[in-house]
Each structure stands twice: as structure tokens, then as C-alpha cells.
Design a protein around this motif. Structure first.
Motif: not given
Length: 622
Positions: A87, A91, A109
Motif C-alpha cells: 500500500l 491508496d 492490492h
């Protein structure tokens, strides 16, 4: 803070925590220890800010290592069961919105393997083959919260031991489990406790060995950072079993988070009456001191560690007497490592028989490994004994990156051994690993691929051991230095006929005559690579060529015209502009300019660049 004066008070506290727990509450668990290296603290702050901004009903929980370090920084979402990794701060708004809406996971992700996405932690191959006993709380609780630990049955094992068992009962249960010391030697833990229990003394000591110094290993650090109370509880149980009244957690100062969290955990346990005088009103007293080591590898050896605590230079001494008879300040002392101690509470709670159900005939339970090197899923894993190397490296670890070929796995720390592909089906147990030519060690596992030179690998680990030699005994102090000089000659193209035989003889002499385990095992990297990769030594010796392209001066790079597509990526990234060629046509390397840095090899997507012998170049020039 409550101070427990009886087992019943602890049980009532635990019951109250259970009643208040809300399993339906949405939580984001973020690793804020090992993942700090990948910006986890910035991600944490971004989550705090965004949760507040979106007025989301989400709790943010800072945990220790969750295992899959290759995806750092990582978070797990409860109760959705989603696992996110890699991450960045940008994000976070999207992630928080997805969690708040309980929408579909964001595929960019989540974990992916061979083109398939695995949004849920329970489905990820890395986690599916694991069995967590030591790491049962790591990644789930706040390591700074004793309440979190108690809420997951923490300190219930010492309550059971003090309330229902005699010291000999505890020893019998640990013996029944079959657990062997996880620090490397593999000595039966129950037997060690039995010896110490049998010696009469006015004072006995119990020491936790957290002096983890193997390159690439971080098992003990992760437990102390993620679940320090499990280690304290293991020490309490061990101290009760042998009759110790004081203990030490010996942790290297290079682990500041482990030092901070262990110190806090000891303080919390002391304030709640779980350490100190008359614990639970049973008459049993035990307290712990945190001792920071200066980072000497030899202090992982028991007698050297004891010398360090006593304020002397950390150097080993001949045994017997063993520490169980005469250890710290001449008193009976037990030393167990972090992983061993973190296993003990679960053994007492579930029974030694349950633990012994896992593993092989001679190696029971689970083992934690730190996966590092040329492997897709670097990180921390806990697997049942008896699993094969192939299962760990390819099923749990996800195999070798970039489609390259597995070459060897280095096990047992710097003084371990290198096992080739023919041993991939070796069972993970003390005897099988030793028979194959390596040692279990504390759990470091470094995977090597086709681009690793095994002669250079032996030189690297031998250099580490030579520098870490305490110098007390001649075979280790002088022998490892002479060995390092010999191996270095191979990597520099200066080896002479007969050097392989000299190296092997010297390695065996150092192994057989050194004082302590460090010296006795320091030759292992050389012995194991000579056993399985002798041809590489011979190529370095006779052809003055490093086929892996590692030992500078022993190779040059050449572009295979039939593979080169002229994409120009190598030329664009060459720092000394040694590569030339027209677009969409095969390129060439100016070997005079080339500094063999290897960047072109890393960038080439067609495997068109390979090391070639310098000797051939000279012949061409003639």
C-alpha cells in the motif's frame, strides 16, 4: 491497573474482556514493526486521517509482523478477512471507502500468484500450509497491550501450572511434547529442565536467549516485537519448573523495538502481579531483567551469553559443567531461546500429547523460518515439522522469481550448509537436515538461484564467521582466517592446483578441534559447497571462470545475437554506455568499457546476456 492476587482474579478479568469483545466490529490490523522499513508508519497515519475524514466506524490496530514481508506494508481487515499489501498513502482513501462500504476487495492490492487473485487471507497459499503455535498472536494483537494477550488465553498456562501442577508435572508435560530447543542445537527442552530441577541451590536462574545474529534471520525479533508476553509466560513456567527466582531476557541492542516492547511487557506483568513476589498468592516468586547485548554473534552460545550478563567479555568456555549445573554466577541456569519459550504456554494449555501429534518421530511440533533471498514470498513462516523443503520454498514461498532456476538453499545461519535441488524433498527435521549436510539452526533459510556463485556464497558466510570469532581458541581464530584466504583465492582466479584439497582438510580440522559450536560449524558452508558444488570450485581453479557471473575478473558479458531483439533496454540502463546497437537489431557489449555491474542482465527480458570466460575473449583477440 488491576493487581492479581489469585488465579480466580485473572480468570474473572479474562471473562470480562471476552464479554466486552465485539467480533463484528470492523478492524484494520496493520503491521507497524517490520513493515516500518516500507513506510508502515506513514500508512498508519494516513489511515487515521482518512478514517476520521470519512467518519468510518473502523478501529485501527497496530500489530507485529503478519508474515508476508514481500507485500509490505501489509494490513488485514476483520471480520472481512481481506489482506492488502504494498500500500501507499495515495491508496488509503479508496481502501477505507471499500472497507466502510464492505464492497469487493481491490484486486490491485491483494495477493496474486500465477495470474490469480487471492483477496482473503485464508485462501492465500502462503498462509494455508502454515500451522501457527509460536506465531499464534503475532499480527493479531497489539504487542503493547497485556489485555490483548490475556484476551487470547494469555497467562492462562502459568495459572494452570501454579494452580494444578507440581514442578515435576510441568517438566513431564514438556518432555511429553518432545519439543527440542529451537536455538540451533536441538537439545530436548524437558530434559534440560529436569537436569536444572535436580540440582540443589539457594538460587537458580532462567534466561531467554534473544541474541539472534544470523544474517537473514528475524524469527526471535518478530516474536519479541509482536508477542512479548508469550515469552515472559514461557519463562514463568520454566522458572516454576526448575525453581528459579530471577530471569534475564538477553536481547541485542540492534533490535530497538524488541527491547522497547519487552521492557514494557515486563513492566505491565510486574504491575499486574504476574511477575514479582508471591505470584497469585502461591508463594512462587520470579522477576525478569532486560539485558541488552552489544551484537556479538558468539553471545548466542550459552556460556558466552552468561559471561556477557556477568559483565565479562562474551567468550565461550569448555563444558562440562553445563549451565544447568553451574551457569550464571555459578548457579544452576536454564537458557532457552525465544521461539522455544513462546511455544511453552500452548504446550501446557493443550497438553504435551497434542503438541507431539505434529512433526516426525524425532522432531515434534512446528518450526519458524525466515524466508529470504531469491524467493517470491520473503517473510516469516511457521510450518509443522516433517514438511519438505520443496513445500516450503515452492508452496509457501511461491517459488523463484522471474522464472529462474532454484540452485540451493542455505540453512542454519552463517555456519549452516547449502543444500542443492536434489535435496528439495528432504524432510524438515533435525536428523534429515543434518544428514543432508546442513543444520536446522535457529531458522534462517536463504534461497539461491542460478545466478548465485556457490564459491562466493561460501566466502561470504566464512567471512562473517571469521569476523565474529571471539579469538579464544586457535583452530577458530587462525583456521577460519586461513580458510577465508584460500576461498578468496578461488574468487580472484588465484587458486592453484591442490588448493581444493588443502581447503577441505583445513575445514575438517577446524570443525573437529574448535572449542565451541561457532568454530565447529563455521566450516560448514565450505564443506557443503565442496560436497555439492565441487565443479564450481574446479571451474574457478582450472578455467579462471565464474559461470554465475559473480566473481569480477573471472568473466565477461556477451549478448547472444539469436536472443537479442534490439529492445535497447540494456543500452539505456548501462551506466558506462558500454552497450551499442540499432533498435530492433542485436546489440553488442564493449568489454573494455564494461564494468560487469550486471544491470543489463537484470534488465534484459529475453535472457540474452550471459557471462562468458575471459579466456575465450583473449583467444579471440589473438
Amino acid at each position: 491497573m488491576i493487581h492479581f492476587s489469585s488465579v480466580n482474579e485473572l480468570l474473572a478479568f479474562k471473562s470480562d474482556l471476552t464479554k466486552k469483545a465485539d467480533s463484528s466490529k470492523t478492524r484494520i490490523r496493520i503491521c507497524s514493526t517490520g513493515c516500518r522499513a516500507k513506510g508502515a508508519l506513514k500508512i498508519r497515519d494516513a489511515f487515521h486521517s482518512e478514517i476520521k475524514k470519512q467518519k468510518a466506524q473502523i478501529e485501527l490496530v497496530e500489530t507485529g509482523c503478519q508474515g508476508l514481508c514481500a507485500y509490505a506494508p501489509v494490513v488485514s481487515i476483520d471480520p472481512l478477512g481481506i489482506f492488502y499489501g504494498k500500500l501507499s498513502e495515495k491508496d488509503i482513501p479508496m481502501v477505507v471507502a471499500q472497507i466502510a462500504a464492505q464492497g469487493a476487495a481491490l484486486n490491485n492490492h491483494v495477493y496474486s500468484e500465477k495470474g490469480k487473485f487471492y483477496p482473503h487471507l485464508s485462501e492465500i497459499p502462503f498462509f494455508k500450509s502454515q500451522k501457527k503455535i509460536v506465531l499464534r498472536n503475532c499480527g493479531y494483537i497489539r504487542p503493547t497491550s497485556i489485555a490483548d494477550y490475556i484476551n487470547r488465553n494469555g497467562y492462562m498456562a502459568i495459572a494452570k501450572a501454579l494452580g494444578e501442577m507440581k514442578p515435576t508435572d510441568v517438566i513431564d508435560e514438556v518432555t511429553k511434547s518432545g519439543i527440542r530447543g529451537r536455538g540451533g542445537a536441538g537439545f530436548p527442552t524437558g530434559l534440560k529442565w529436569k537436569f536444572a530441577n535436580g540440582y540443589k541451590s539457594d538460587t537458580k536462574y532462567f534466561i531467554c536467549n534473544g541474541d539472534e545474529g544470523d544474517p537473514g534471520a528475524f524469527m526471535d525479533r518478530a516474536v519479541l516485537e509482536g508477542d512479548p508476553h508469550s515469552v515472559i509466560e514461557g519463562m514463568l513456567i520454566g522458572a516454576y519448573a526448575i525453581g528459579a527466582t530471577h530471569g534475564y531476557i538477553y536481547v541485542r541492542a540492534e533490535y530497538p523495538i524488541a527491547v522497547e516492547y519487552s521492557t514494557l511487557a515486563v513492566k505491565q506483568a510486574r504491575e499486574m502481579g504476574l511477575l514479582g513476589e508471591n505470584i497469585f498468592g502461591t508463594g512462587f516468586s520470579f522477576d525478569i531483567t532486560i539485558k541488552q547485548g552489544a551484537g556479538a554473534f558468539v553471545c548466542g552460545e550459552e556460556t558466552a551469553l552468561i559471561a556477557s550478563i556477568e559483565g565479562r567479555r562474551g567468550m565461550p568456555k569448555p563444558r562440562p559443567p553445563f549451565p544447568a549445573e553451574s551457569g550464571l554466577w555459578g548457579r544452576p541456569t536454564v537458557i532457552n531461546n525465544v521461539e522455544t519459550l513462546a511455544s511453552i504456554p500452548q504446550i501446557i494449555l493443550d497438553g504435551g500429547g497434542a503438541y507431539a501429534q505434529l512433526g516426525t518421530a524425532g522432531s515434534k511440533g512446528t518450526k519458524v523460518f525466515a524466508l529470504a533471498g531469491k524467493i517470491n514470498n520473503t517473510g516469516l513462516v511457521e510450518v509443522p515439522m516433517g514438511i519438505t523443503l520443496r513445500q516450503i520454498i515452492f508452496d509457501v514461498g511461491g517459488g523463484i522469481p522471474h522464472g529462474r532456476t532454484f540452485k540451493a538453499v542455505q540453512m542454519g545461519g552463517p555456519s549452516g550448509g547449502c543444500l542443492p535441488a536434489e535435496h528439495l524433498d528432504t524432510s524438515i527435521d533435525y536428523e534429515s537436515i543434518k544428514q543432508a549436510g546442513a543444520i536446522m539452526g535457529s531458522g534462517g533459510m536463504i534461497v539461491l538461484d542460478e545466478r548465485n556463485c556457490m564459491v562466493d556464497i561460501a566466502r561470504y558466510f566464512l567471512d562473517f564467521c571469521q569476523k565474529e570469532s571471539c579469538g579464544k581458541c586457535v583452530p577458530c581464530r587462525i583456521g577460519t582466517k586461513r580458510m577465508l584466504e584460500l576461498v578468496t583465492r578461488f574468487t580472484q582466479g588465484k587458486a592453484e592446483t591442490g588448493d581444493i584439497e588443502k581447503l577441505h582438510a583445513l575445514a575438517e580440522s577446524v570443525r573437529d578441534s574448535s572449542l565451541c559450536g561457532l568454530g565447529q560449524t563455521a566450516p560448514n558452508p565450505v564443506i557443503s559447497t565442496l560436497r555439492y558444488f565441487r565443479k564450481e570450485y574446479e571451474t574457478h581453479l582450472h578455467d579462471k571462470f565464474c559461470p554465475s557471473g559473480v566473481c569480477k575478473g573471472l568473466f565477461r558479458y556477451e549478448i547472444a545475437t539469436e536472443k537479442c531483439t534490439g529492445c535497447t533496454l540494456c543500452a539505456k540502463n548501462c551506466p558506462v554506455k558500454a552497450i551499442a546497437g540499432e533498435k530492433k537489431k542485436p546489440h553488442t557489449i564493449d568489454t573494455i568499457k564494461c564494468e560487469v555491474c550486471g544491470i543489463c542482465v537484470e534488465k534484459c527480458r529475453f535472457n540474452a546476456i550471459a557471462p562468458m570466460p575471459n579466456k575465450q575473449l583473449n583467444q579471440v583477440k589473438k
